[in-house]
Design an enzyme around this catalytic site. Structure first.
Site, PDB file in Angstrom:
ATOM      1  CD  GLU A  48      -2.889   1.044   2.440  1.00  0.00           C
ATOM      2  OE1 GLU A  48      -3.792   1.896   2.496  1.00  0.00           O
ATOM      3  OE2 GLU A  48      -2.782   0.094   3.240  1.00  0.00           O
ATOM      4  CG  ASN A 195      -9.437  -1.519   1.376  1.00  0.00           C
ATOM      5  OD1 ASN A 195      -9.044  -2.655   1.643  1.00  0.00           O
ATOM      6  ND2 ASN A 195      -9.288  -0.505   2.234  1.00  0.00           N
ATOM      7  CD  GLU A 196     -10.013  -2.088   6.017  1.00  0.00           C
ATOM      8  OE1 GLU A 196     -10.057  -0.948   6.540  1.00  0.00           O
ATOM      9  OE2 GLU A 196      -9.229  -2.966   6.396  1.00  0.00           O
ATOM     10  CE1 TYR A 262      -3.235  -5.926   9.084  1.00  0.00           C
ATOM     11  CE2 TYR A 262      -5.509  -5.177   8.984  1.00  0.00           C
ATOM     12  CZ  TYR A 262      -4.255  -5.283   8.412  1.00  0.00           C
ATOM     13  OH  TYR A 262      -4.015  -4.729   7.175  1.00  0.00           O
ATOM     14  CD  GLU A 319      -6.019  -4.478   4.414  1.00  0.00           C
ATOM     15  OE1 GLU A 319      -5.882  -4.130   5.615  1.00  0.00           O
ATOM     16  OE2 GLU A 319      -6.433  -3.722   3.522  1.00  0.00           O
ATOM     17  CD  GLN A 368       0.692  -2.507   3.682  1.00  0.00           C
ATOM     18  OE1 GLN A 368       1.471  -1.918   2.929  1.00  0.00           O
ATOM     19  NE2 GLN A 368      -0.383  -1.915   4.162  1.00  0.00           N
TER      20      GLN A 368
END
Length: 515
Positions: A48, A195-196, A262, A319, A368
């Site tokens: 990103e 995204n999101e 996460y 993610e 990432q």
């Protein structure tokens, strides 16, 4: 009386030893009855526009004294090629829904600058755009995965980007592409529709986003040699209602549904905990939190099964990884964190979960690749270091596009303060050459565990292995000591009949090869 007490003490000690012995022993059964393939795309990565991920990561100053192609840093490219990364997701993340692709094409000096409002408020010059990203993917030998702008963009903007990338004919978009140095199409097939969208991508409800996906997807056209794999914004963590709504209202119009989860060491977004300074209790809680991925994948998959029993829609975990507090003294908006043995155990555990759910999980992207969150690679000017997480992807690359061998474990628990979690996890596969690979993670902080794995009717003669471990869970690779944690040969496995017996050291990752 005294003699009786002594006898009781001896008996008690023997019982304790027996219990300890039992607690350090596990059994596994590996079967040969699956035709499922572990997609190589489970081993994908994420880059990103965030912190030093792109600028000063992949894309460096023209005067930096490292080997480059254009401004792409080639030591990073070579390292990622070695572990065979299959895809790279770009430009975000939250950044995707404020990125307008036309600002990143054409002569670099005339490209407009932009403010990265999501990550630190820094000004970017757009020198790294569509063509630079696709050049990077070409050098890496991986497939590009582009996230389109639904949050602040338009249907026409995304439609034009796809035409610019994929149409092999005459149109204003292809003329512009040729003018920018690439007459032939790129044929990009992986495409994220936002995204999101439940958060930074627009704060949408699942019902509203479902309609937006259908509208955007209708104008995301297929061109010859580029049939799109459209990936919808999926749920955050345990938002099962989001999955239910998307499956009900979108269904098989999407190729994949993206799950984001996460591992927070503390479980608290305000104070996530340190990447390098943590206690054994902190470690235990972190592993508890990372093992929630098994529950999330299972429950979201079950909802998807209701609407898609033939499993046409992929669960895309694009993610994932550990998210800690940033390193002291660094920009809070850059999300730079160190990477310890704990992170390697997290990586191995999550990859085992994805492998074992490969019937539904067809793609994943670690967050990432460089200098951000659970990075594979860290850089400091011309220096580069491979993290413990990098070495896990190196060890596990043997599972890419291999046939799943289902594994059942009967293993002890890792216990702390009256709580328990499974001490080991594993996955297994057989590659096209017939070699069998078993990846084990022993997350127990103090105990070695012997595993006896029954290989059933599979034929094999020899066993070799690799291991990643270190003296302390907090151990890291640094620019001064880049090889403190590295892959080593492993000799702790043997053949006994058609069983493989392996002793897994405490807090270790072991990958065996049987042939």
């Amino acid at each position: 009386m005294k003699k009786s007490v002594q006898i009781l003490i001896v008996i008690g000690l023997l019982c304790a030893i027996n219990r300890l012995s039992y607690a350090q022993t596990a059994k596994a059964t590996i079967s040969n009855d699956s035709k499922l393939i572990i997609s190589k795309h489970i081993y994908g990565q994420f880059a990103e526009h965030l912190g030093r991920g792109i600028y000063d990561g992949f894309w460096v100053d023209k005067n930096m004294p490292v080997k480059k192609q254009d401004r792409i840093r080639l030591d990073i490219v070579e390292a990622l090629k070695k572990i065979k990364i299959p895809n790279l997701r770009w430009p975000g993340g939250c950044f995707a829904d404020e990125y307008h692709w036309r600002d990143g094409i054409g002569p670099r000096l005339s490209r407009p600058k932009m403010v990265n409002t999501n990550w630190g408020g820094v000004v970017e010059d757009n020198s790294f755009g569509t063509h630079e990203f696709l050049q990077l993917c070409n050098l890496l030998g991986c497939e590009p995965y582009i996230s389109g702008n639904v949050g602040s963009g338009t249907v026409q903007e995304m439609s034009n980007w796809i035409e610019y990338l994929n149409f092999d004919g005459t149109s204003p978009m292809t003329a512009m592409r040729a003018q920018n140095g690439h007459p032939k199409p790129y044929n990009v097939t992986f495409w994220g529709v936002g995204n999101e969208s439940w958060g930074c991508g627009g704060n949408m409800t699942p019902e509203y986003y479902s309609n937006e996906f259908r509208r955007y997807a209708a104008f995301a056209k297929n061109y010859p040699n580029a049939t799109l794999k459209k990936i919808a914004t999926g749920p955050s963590d345990a938002d099962y209602n989001w999955t239910e709504s998307l499956m009900k209202n979108v269904g098989t119009r999407m190729w994949g549904l993206a799950l984001h989860h996460y591992t927070l060491p503390t479980g608290d977004w305000k104070d996530k905990g340190s990447a390098t300074k943590f206690t054994r209790e902190d470690y235990f809680k972190t592993m508890q939190n990372t093992l929630k991925m098994e529950e999330l994948v299972t429950k979201h998959s079950a909802i998807m099964d209701k609407y898609d029993p033939n499993k046409k829609v992929a669960l895309v975990v694009d993610e994932w990884g550990i998210w800690t507090n940033v390193e002291p003294g660094t920009n809070p908006g850059f999300l730079f964190q160190q990477n310890s043995l704990r992170d390697a155990l997290i990586a191995g555990t999550n990859l085992n979960i994805f492998n074992n759910h490969c019937e539904r999980v067809k793609m994943a992207c670690l967050a990432q690749a460089v200098n951000v969150l659970q990075s594979l690679i860290l850089t400091k000017k011309e220096k580069m270091v491979l993290t413990p997480t990098y070495h896990i992807f190196d060890m596990y690359k043997v599972h890419q596009d291999a046939r799943l061998l289902p594994i059942k474990l009967d293993a002890p628990d890792f216990e702390m303060n009256g709580q328990k979690i499974p001490a080991i996890n594993a996955s297994a596969s057989q590659d096209a050459a017939g070699k069998i690979h078993i990846s084990f993670v022993n997350i127990d902080a103090t105990k070695a565990i012997e595993v006896k794995a029954d290989m059933g009717d599979m034929k094999w003669d020899t066993v070799d292995g690799q291991i990643l471990t270190s003296a302390n869970l907090t151990d890291i690779n640094t620019f001064e000591n880049p090889n403190k944690l590295k892959i080593a040969a492993f000799s702790g496995a043997k053949k006994s009949g058609n069983n493989v017996i392996v002793t897994l050291p405490a807090h270790s990752v072991v990958v065996l090869e049987l042939k």
